[in-house]
Design a protein around this motif. Structure first.
Motif, PDB file in Angstrom:
ATOM      1  N   LYS A   1       0.826  -1.218   0.000  1.00 40.20           N
ATOM      2  CA  LYS A   1       0.000   0.000   0.000  1.00 40.20           C
ATOM      3  C   LYS A   1       0.854   1.260   0.000  1.00 40.20           C
ATOM      4  CE  LYS A   1      -3.763  -2.364   0.462  1.00 40.20           C
ATOM      5  NZ  LYS A   1      -4.659  -2.419  -0.679  1.00 40.20           N
TER       6      LYS A   1
ATOM      7  N   LYS B   1      -3.119   6.417   3.057  1.00 40.53           N
ATOM      8  CA  LYS B   1      -4.526   6.782   2.807  1.00 40.53           C
ATOM      9  C   LYS B   1      -5.410   6.049   3.824  1.00 40.53           C
ATOM     10  CE  LYS B   1      -3.992   6.876  -2.150  1.00 40.53           C
ATOM     11  NZ  LYS B   1      -4.011   5.804  -3.113  1.00 40.53           N
ATOM     12  N   VAL B   2      -6.537   6.684   4.168  1.00 38.58           N
ATOM     13  CA  VAL B   2      -7.425   6.111   5.192  1.00 38.58           C
ATOM     14  C   VAL B   2      -7.847   4.690   4.820  1.00 38.58           C
ATOM     15  CG1 VAL B   2      -9.683   6.370   6.313  1.00 38.58           C
ATOM     16  CG2 VAL B   2      -8.244   8.363   5.951  1.00 38.58           C
ATOM     17  N   GLU B   3      -8.209   4.460   3.539  1.00 38.95           N
ATOM     18  CA  GLU B   3      -8.691   3.127   3.144  1.00 38.95           C
ATOM     19  C   GLU B   3      -7.559   2.086   3.208  1.00 38.95           C
ATOM     20  OE1 GLU B   3      -8.789   5.867   1.329  1.00 38.95           O
ATOM     21  OE2 GLU B   3      -8.296   5.525  -0.778  1.00 38.95           O
ATOM     22  N   ASP B   4      -6.325   2.510   2.931  1.00 39.70           N
ATOM     23  CA  ASP B   4      -5.191   1.584   3.028  1.00 39.70           C
ATOM     24  C   ASP B   4      -4.891   1.267   4.490  1.00 39.70           C
ATOM     25  OD1 ASP B   4      -4.967   1.573   0.333  1.00 39.70           O
ATOM     26  OD2 ASP B   4      -3.288   2.993   0.226  1.00 39.70           O
TER      27      ASP B   4
ATOM     28  N   LYS C   1      -6.989   1.147   6.847  1.00 33.18           N
ATOM     29  CA  LYS C   1      -8.024   0.228   7.345  1.00 33.18           C
ATOM     30  C   LYS C   1      -7.545  -1.234   7.166  1.00 33.18           C
ATOM     31  CE  LYS C   1     -12.990  -0.277   6.985  1.00 33.18           C
ATOM     32  NZ  LYS C   1     -13.310  -1.429   6.180  1.00 33.18           N
ATOM     33  N   GLU C   2      -6.972  -1.505   6.015  1.00 31.74           N
ATOM     34  CA  GLU C   2      -6.483  -2.874   5.748  1.00 31.74           C
ATOM     35  C   GLU C   2      -5.290  -3.232   6.633  1.00 31.74           C
ATOM     36  OE1 GLU C   2      -6.036  -4.419   1.750  1.00 31.74           O
ATOM     37  OE2 GLU C   2      -7.332  -2.816   1.017  1.00 31.74           O
TER      38      GLU C   2
ATOM     39  N   GLU D   1      -6.668  -3.928  10.059  1.00 35.51           N
ATOM     40  CA  GLU D   1      -7.387  -5.213  10.077  1.00 35.51           C
ATOM     41  C   GLU D   1      -6.419  -6.397  10.058  1.00 35.51           C
ATOM     42  OE1 GLU D   1     -11.522  -3.726   7.985  1.00 35.51           O
ATOM     43  OE2 GLU D   1     -10.121  -4.944   6.817  1.00 35.51           O
TER      44      GLU D   1
END
Ligand code: SF4
Ligand code: SF4
Length: 242
Positions: free
Chosen positions: A89, A112-115, A117-118, A121
């Motif tokens: 990422k 990035k926020v969406e990256d 998140k992964e 997780e």
């Protein structure tokens, strides 16, 4: 790499004084959190970009009410899933120090926020947090102190012998010796994921009573999945090139 450094956290000795939590903030110059009483000794209520260590407190009702203290922090996984995901990422956002095994975020790499998140997780212990500017915040093993021959701030500050740190081999020996002692009183005593992490907790009861993420139940599955992805990645690249 299975040598390097390791912590041993003997929760049977923890008094929840939070000295480790304060020392972490002070050494790493993290801003304080605005908090309020939430009916629990635990404060602040969780880890954050500025809080890398939090002493979790659980009050478990039963015949007799029991208290469980858990000084939570990044486990510095031997094969860190967070780094594995970050590589795909934002390369270099999380690095692993070769000598100590410390898993360290790079404040110069934005995520990035969406990256993120992964990445979060992927962490079996729910550790990493992020700032509004896209910078990861979590324990660094006090790598700056270790390089100068000092103990991590939390270990130095702990007055009860709960927090221990040193060469992995010696710490594993110490942890196993203490486990054997404690088992004579607590038959369910265990070390949490000792082969997979560099912050090994000694627990004497059901891990869930301490904290939802005290033990990674599927750590072997996670590291295997990561290793499988590592093998697949170059093959996929070859396919694209072909
Ligand atoms: S505990 Fe989580 S954040 Fe820490 S090294 Fe392991 S996967 Fe990464
Ligand atoms: S400083 Fe030691 S005894 Fe105090 S809360 Fe932290 S680990 Fe527990």
């Amino acid at each position: 790499m299975a040598e390097g450094k390791t912590f041993f956290v003997d929760t049977t000795k923890c008094t929840a004084c939070r000295g480790c939590q304060v020392a972490c903030k002070q050494w790493n110059q993290r801003a304080g959190e605005k908090t309020y009483s939430q009916g629990s000794h635990q404060n602040p209520p969780d880890l954050s970009f500025n809080t890398w260590k939090v002493v979790r407190f659980s009050e478990v009702p039963g015949e007799k009410v029991k208290w469980y203290f858990f000084p939570d922090q990044c486990r510095h996984c031997v094969s860190p899933p967070c780094k594995e995901v970050a590589e795909g990422k934002a390369k270099g956002a999380i690095i692993q120090d070769e000598k100590t095994g410390a898993v360290i975020f790079n404040p110069k790499v934005k995520i990035k926020v969406e990256d993120f998140k992964e990445i979060r997780e992927a962490c079996p212990y729910n550790i990493p947090r992020i700032s509004g500017a896209g910078i990861i915040g979590k324990c660094t093993m006090c790598i700056d102190r270790i390089k100068e021959g000092l103990l991590p701030a939390c270990v130095k500050a702990c007055p009860t012998g709960t927090m221990n740190f040193g060469d992995r081999k010696e710490i594993l020996e110490k942890a196993n010796k203490r486990l054997a002692e404690v088992k004579t009183t607590y038959k369910d005593a265990m070390l949490a994921n000792p082969d997979d992490v560099r912050v090994i907790f000694l627990l004497v009861d059901d891990p869930k009573k301490y904290h939802k993420y005290a033990v990674a139940e599927n750590m072997i599955g996670i590291t295997r999945k990561m290793a499988f992805k590592r093998i697949l990645r170059p093959l996929r690249n070859l396919q694209i090139m072909g």
